[in-house]
Design a protein around this motif. Structure first.
Motif, PDB file in Angstrom:
ATOM      1  N   CYS A   1      -3.288  -7.721 -11.483  1.00  0.00           N
ATOM      2  CA  CYS A   1      -3.449  -7.437 -10.061  1.00  0.00           C
ATOM      3  C   CYS A   1      -2.080  -7.598  -9.395  1.00  0.00           C
ATOM      4  O   CYS A   1      -1.535  -8.700  -9.340  1.00  0.00           O
TER       5      CYS A   1
ATOM      6  N   GLY B   1     -12.376  -6.230 -11.727  1.00  0.00           N
ATOM      7  CA  GLY B   1     -13.165  -5.771 -10.591  1.00  0.00           C
ATOM      8  C   GLY B   1     -12.937  -6.549  -9.307  1.00  0.00           C
ATOM      9  O   GLY B   1     -13.530  -6.229  -8.278  1.00  0.00           O
ATOM     10  N   THR B   2     -12.088  -7.572  -9.329  1.00  0.00           N
ATOM     11  CA  THR B   2     -11.883  -8.378  -8.117  1.00  0.00           C
ATOM     12  C   THR B   2     -10.531  -8.158  -7.452  1.00  0.00           C
ATOM     13  O   THR B   2     -10.300  -8.661  -6.364  1.00  0.00           O
ATOM     14  N   CYS B   3      -9.637  -7.408  -8.068  1.00  0.00           N
ATOM     15  CA  CYS B   3      -8.281  -7.266  -7.555  1.00  0.00           C
ATOM     16  C   CYS B   3      -8.247  -6.712  -6.124  1.00  0.00           C
ATOM     17  O   CYS B   3      -7.621  -7.289  -5.244  1.00  0.00           O
ATOM     18  N   GLU B   4      -8.897  -5.595  -5.919  1.00  0.00           N
ATOM     19  CA  GLU B   4      -8.850  -4.980  -4.592  1.00  0.00           C
ATOM     20  C   GLU B   4      -9.573  -5.822  -3.543  1.00  0.00           C
ATOM     21  O   GLU B   4      -9.218  -5.787  -2.370  1.00  0.00           O
ATOM     22  N   LYS B   5     -10.537  -6.614  -3.955  1.00  0.00           N
ATOM     23  CA  LYS B   5     -11.239  -7.503  -3.026  1.00  0.00           C
ATOM     24  C   LYS B   5     -10.328  -8.570  -2.460  1.00  0.00           C
ATOM     25  O   LYS B   5     -10.526  -9.044  -1.353  1.00  0.00           O
ATOM     26  N   VAL B   6      -9.314  -8.994  -3.254  1.00  0.00           N
ATOM     27  CA  VAL B   6      -8.390 -10.030  -2.791  1.00  0.00           C
ATOM     28  C   VAL B   6      -7.106  -9.437  -2.210  1.00  0.00           C
ATOM     29  O   VAL B   6      -6.157 -10.154  -1.928  1.00  0.00           O
ATOM     30  N   GLY B   7      -7.061  -8.111  -2.042  1.00  0.00           N
ATOM     31  CA  GLY B   7      -5.933  -7.458  -1.394  1.00  0.00           C
ATOM     32  C   GLY B   7      -4.845  -6.930  -2.308  1.00  0.00           C
ATOM     33  O   GLY B   7      -3.764  -6.579  -1.849  1.00  0.00           O
TER      34      GLY B   7
ATOM     35  N   LYS C   1      -3.533  -4.495  -5.924  1.00  0.00           N
ATOM     36  CA  LYS C   1      -3.691  -3.161  -6.486  1.00  0.00           C
ATOM     37  C   LYS C   1      -3.589  -3.257  -8.000  1.00  0.00           C
ATOM     38  O   LYS C   1      -2.818  -4.037  -8.538  1.00  0.00           O
ATOM     39  N   THR C   2      -4.360  -2.433  -8.714  1.00  0.00           N
ATOM     40  CA  THR C   2      -4.305  -2.425 -10.179  1.00  0.00           C
ATOM     41  C   THR C   2      -3.337  -1.374 -10.681  1.00  0.00           C
ATOM     42  O   THR C   2      -3.132  -1.261 -11.876  1.00  0.00           O
TER      43      THR C   2
END
Length: 86
Positions: A39, A76-82, A84-85
């Motif tokens: 992430c 699956g949690t990267c974008e939730k914490v702000g 980018k993958t």
């Protein structure tokens, strides 16, 4: 020690070092049986998980949330914490 023996020992040491670092990377990618992903942009200064184009090692991030520095997070949690993958 002969030159041939020195070269062989160096080659063996290099192969072992490479195998050990690969094992560490595999362990970090699936920790506790859960898939993880890189992430980007969420690592705090000094808390990144690996090198980038500007430095070579984990823990070398110079500023918070640099877009090049990354940390492993649960898949699956990267974008939730702000983050980018990429």
């Amino acid at each position: 020690m002969t030159m041939k023996k020195t070269v062989i020992q160096s080659a063996v040491a290099g192969v072992l070092a490479l195998a050990m670092t690969h094992g560490v990377a595999q362990t970090q990618q699936s920790q506790g049986g859960k898939e993880r992903e890189k992430c980007y942009g969420i690592a705090k200064a000094g808390q990144n998980d690996c090198g980038t184009s500007s430095h070579t090692c984990a823990g070398k991030a110079k500023k918070d949330n640099s877009p090049d520095d990354w940390k492993y997070v649960a898949k699956g949690t990267c974008e939730k914490v702000g983050g980018k993958t990429r």
